[in-house]
Write a protein that holds these residues in place. Sequence first.
Motif, PDB file in Angstrom:
ATOM      1  N   SER A  59       2.156  -8.604  12.421  1.00  0.00           N
ATOM      2  CA  SER A  59       1.462  -9.856  12.726  1.00  0.00           C
ATOM      3  C   SER A  59       2.158 -11.049  12.081  1.00  0.00           C
ATOM      4  O   SER A  59       1.612 -12.155  12.060  1.00  0.00           O
ATOM      5  CB  SER A  59       0.016  -9.788  12.229  1.00  0.00           C
ATOM      6  OG  SER A  59      -0.025  -9.586  10.821  1.00  0.00           O
ATOM      7  N   ALA A  70       0.356 -13.441   8.833  1.00  0.00           N
ATOM      8  CA  ALA A  70      -0.474 -13.409  10.035  1.00  0.00           C
ATOM      9  C   ALA A  70      -0.717 -14.847  10.481  1.00  0.00           C
ATOM     10  O   ALA A  70      -0.537 -15.790   9.692  1.00  0.00           O
ATOM     11  CB  ALA A  70      -1.800 -12.707   9.754  1.00  0.00           C
ATOM     12  N   ALA A  98      -2.304 -12.535   0.037  1.00  0.00           N
ATOM     13  CA  ALA A  98      -2.297 -12.010   1.403  1.00  0.00           C
ATOM     14  C   ALA A  98      -1.117 -12.527   2.216  1.00  0.00           C
ATOM     15  O   ALA A  98      -0.916 -12.100   3.353  1.00  0.00           O
ATOM     16  CB  ALA A  98      -3.605 -12.370   2.103  1.00  0.00           C
ATOM     17  N   LEU A 100      -0.714 -15.811   3.097  1.00  0.00           N
ATOM     18  CA  LEU A 100      -1.242 -16.818   4.015  1.00  0.00           C
ATOM     19  C   LEU A 100      -1.307 -18.180   3.330  1.00  0.00           C
ATOM     20  O   LEU A 100      -1.505 -18.263   2.117  1.00  0.00           O
ATOM     21  CB  LEU A 100      -2.653 -16.432   4.479  1.00  0.00           C
ATOM     22  CG  LEU A 100      -2.829 -15.051   5.101  1.00  0.00           C
ATOM     23  CD1 LEU A 100      -4.309 -14.784   5.369  1.00  0.00           C
ATOM     24  CD2 LEU A 100      -2.014 -14.928   6.386  1.00  0.00           C
ATOM     25  N   GLY A 312     -10.348 -10.367  13.408  1.00  0.00           N
ATOM     26  CA  GLY A 312      -8.920 -10.483  13.591  1.00  0.00           C
ATOM     27  C   GLY A 312      -8.545 -10.631  15.051  1.00  0.00           C
ATOM     28  O   GLY A 312      -7.592 -11.342  15.396  1.00  0.00           O
ATOM     29  N   MET A 352      -7.042  -8.971   8.836  1.00  0.00           N
ATOM     30  CA  MET A 352      -5.678  -8.579   9.178  1.00  0.00           C
ATOM     31  C   MET A 352      -5.628  -7.138   9.684  1.00  0.00           C
ATOM     32  O   MET A 352      -4.872  -6.813  10.606  1.00  0.00           O
ATOM     33  CB  MET A 352      -4.768  -8.787   7.972  1.00  0.00           C
ATOM     34  CG  MET A 352      -4.555 -10.270   7.649  1.00  0.00           C
ATOM     35  SD  MET A 352      -3.675 -10.588   6.097  1.00  0.00           S
ATOM     36  CE  MET A 352      -2.042  -9.973   6.525  1.00  0.00           C
ATOM     37  N   GLN A 353      -6.464  -6.280   9.102  1.00  0.00           N
ATOM     38  CA  GLN A 353      -6.551  -4.898   9.593  1.00  0.00           C
ATOM     39  C   GLN A 353      -7.053  -4.882  11.039  1.00  0.00           C
ATOM     40  O   GLN A 353      -6.498  -4.166  11.896  1.00  0.00           O
ATOM     41  CB  GLN A 353      -7.496  -4.103   8.694  1.00  0.00           C
ATOM     42  CG  GLN A 353      -7.700  -2.658   9.123  1.00  0.00           C
ATOM     43  CD  GLN A 353      -8.829  -2.006   8.352  1.00  0.00           C
ATOM     44  OE1 GLN A 353      -9.975  -2.429   8.415  1.00  0.00           O
ATOM     45  NE2 GLN A 353      -8.499  -0.961   7.587  1.00  0.00           N
ATOM     46  N   MET A 355      -6.748  -7.216  13.173  1.00  0.00           N
ATOM     47  CA  MET A 355      -5.700  -7.783  14.009  1.00  0.00           C
ATOM     48  C   MET A 355      -4.669  -6.728  14.388  1.00  0.00           C
ATOM     49  O   MET A 355      -4.274  -6.614  15.555  1.00  0.00           O
ATOM     50  CB  MET A 355      -5.035  -8.943  13.265  1.00  0.00           C
ATOM     51  CG  MET A 355      -4.046  -9.744  14.089  1.00  0.00           C
ATOM     52  SD  MET A 355      -3.340 -11.097  13.139  1.00  0.00           S
ATOM     53  CE  MET A 355      -4.829 -11.982  12.698  1.00  0.00           C
ATOM     54  N   HIS A 356      -4.252  -5.921  13.409  1.00  0.00           N
ATOM     55  CA  HIS A 356      -3.251  -4.893  13.692  1.00  0.00           C
ATOM     56  C   HIS A 356      -3.790  -3.828  14.644  1.00  0.00           C
ATOM     57  O   HIS A 356      -3.067  -3.355  15.538  1.00  0.00           O
ATOM     58  CB  HIS A 356      -2.780  -4.253  12.392  1.00  0.00           C
ATOM     59  CG  HIS A 356      -1.998  -5.189  11.530  1.00  0.00           C
ATOM     60  ND1 HIS A 356      -1.904  -5.055  10.168  1.00  0.00           N
ATOM     61  CD2 HIS A 356      -1.259  -6.291  11.838  1.00  0.00           C
ATOM     62  CE1 HIS A 356      -1.154  -6.022   9.678  1.00  0.00           C
ATOM     63  NE2 HIS A 356      -0.757  -6.780  10.664  1.00  0.00           N
TER      64      HIS A 356
END
Length: 379
Positions: A59, A70, A98, A100, A312, A352-353, A355-356
């Motif tokens: 990401s 991300a 993270a 970000l 996400g 983020m998890q 999102m993946h």
Amino acid sequence: MLSCVADYRIAAQKRLPRLAFDYLDGGAEDGDALRRNAEAYRQWLFKPRVLTDVSRCSSATQFFGREAAAPLIVGPTGLNGLFWPRADELLAHAASEAGLPFVLSTASTSLLEDVRAAAPRGDLWMQLYVQQDRGIAEDLMRRASAAGFSTLVLTVDVPVHGKRDHDTRNGFALPLRLSPRLIADCIRHPHWCWQMARHGSPQLKNIAHSVGERADLARHAAMLSRQMDLTLGWADLEWVRRHWSGKLIVKGIQGRDDALLALARGTDGIVLSNHGGRQLDSTFAPLELLPEIADAVGHRLDVFVDGGARRGSDALKAVSLGARGVLLGRAPLYGLASRGGAGVKEVLALMMQEMHIAMRLLGCSALTQLRPGLVERAA
């Protein structure tokens, strides 16, 4: 780690007294814009591709040439010390860990220099309100530049503060004034009450520092709510540029015409935003405006959105429709208000998890593969 951002919201509601939770969670007037922001993401549905190699999935992206893990930014939110001591420092540290960016609000309750110390390697952005005394904004820009903040986020959609019925009902005022109702609420929320008693009422420290005064929450909150520069116009971006040499984003764009004006004035990016539904009610959600505006200016400046992202997968929808990234407001604050810095880290890791997982299920191994054809508005 809890299961989703909604669970952190519930946990925050349990820990905070009503006036603090409503300040975090509520919107302007009837809350129509607030609800519309979240609903807008539900109106777009995925159209996955299958039989693609997703053994490796990333990401990662870039904002103005700097790497980010991300397409997420921890956005600017004010008076965060109401939810947890040293809140802005905790938010910045969690964002940095993270990978970000973090955007510090003018209405922060930590000095920007302390925020930099908490995230020495983080990509820090500074959100700016311009008040009648422009010397305050000039000093904030000077200090942020000296502290290594990379990007200025000029917020332009709050010439006056919106009407929030929940604050009126709760008797919310700064500084907090003891009343039988607040005392009873504090008794029901002892952990929050103990923290406030131990660390004291939050203060708008950056404004106090730039004004050259001691912390005085009532005075400096009044300055923000009643002394905004109502003359601020597009030509004043030249004044901003004289005092800021880094990247410049204009936050609060809600239409194509203003996006084109931002482009003509040479800004580096814009944030499509209705201020989280906290100012003018009955506005379009930023995500609803994104396709048209990204088509008009997205190939010449970076377009960001905020408001309503809680998963996400929401960020993936925004990127598919042309956004460079999504600013998160309430989501990390739910983590902060429920579990402090640990809660912020958990919320960011969770999104983020998600999102993946969604990227692999979409058949995408990189953000560059996201495109409008992967999402479609529900009939």
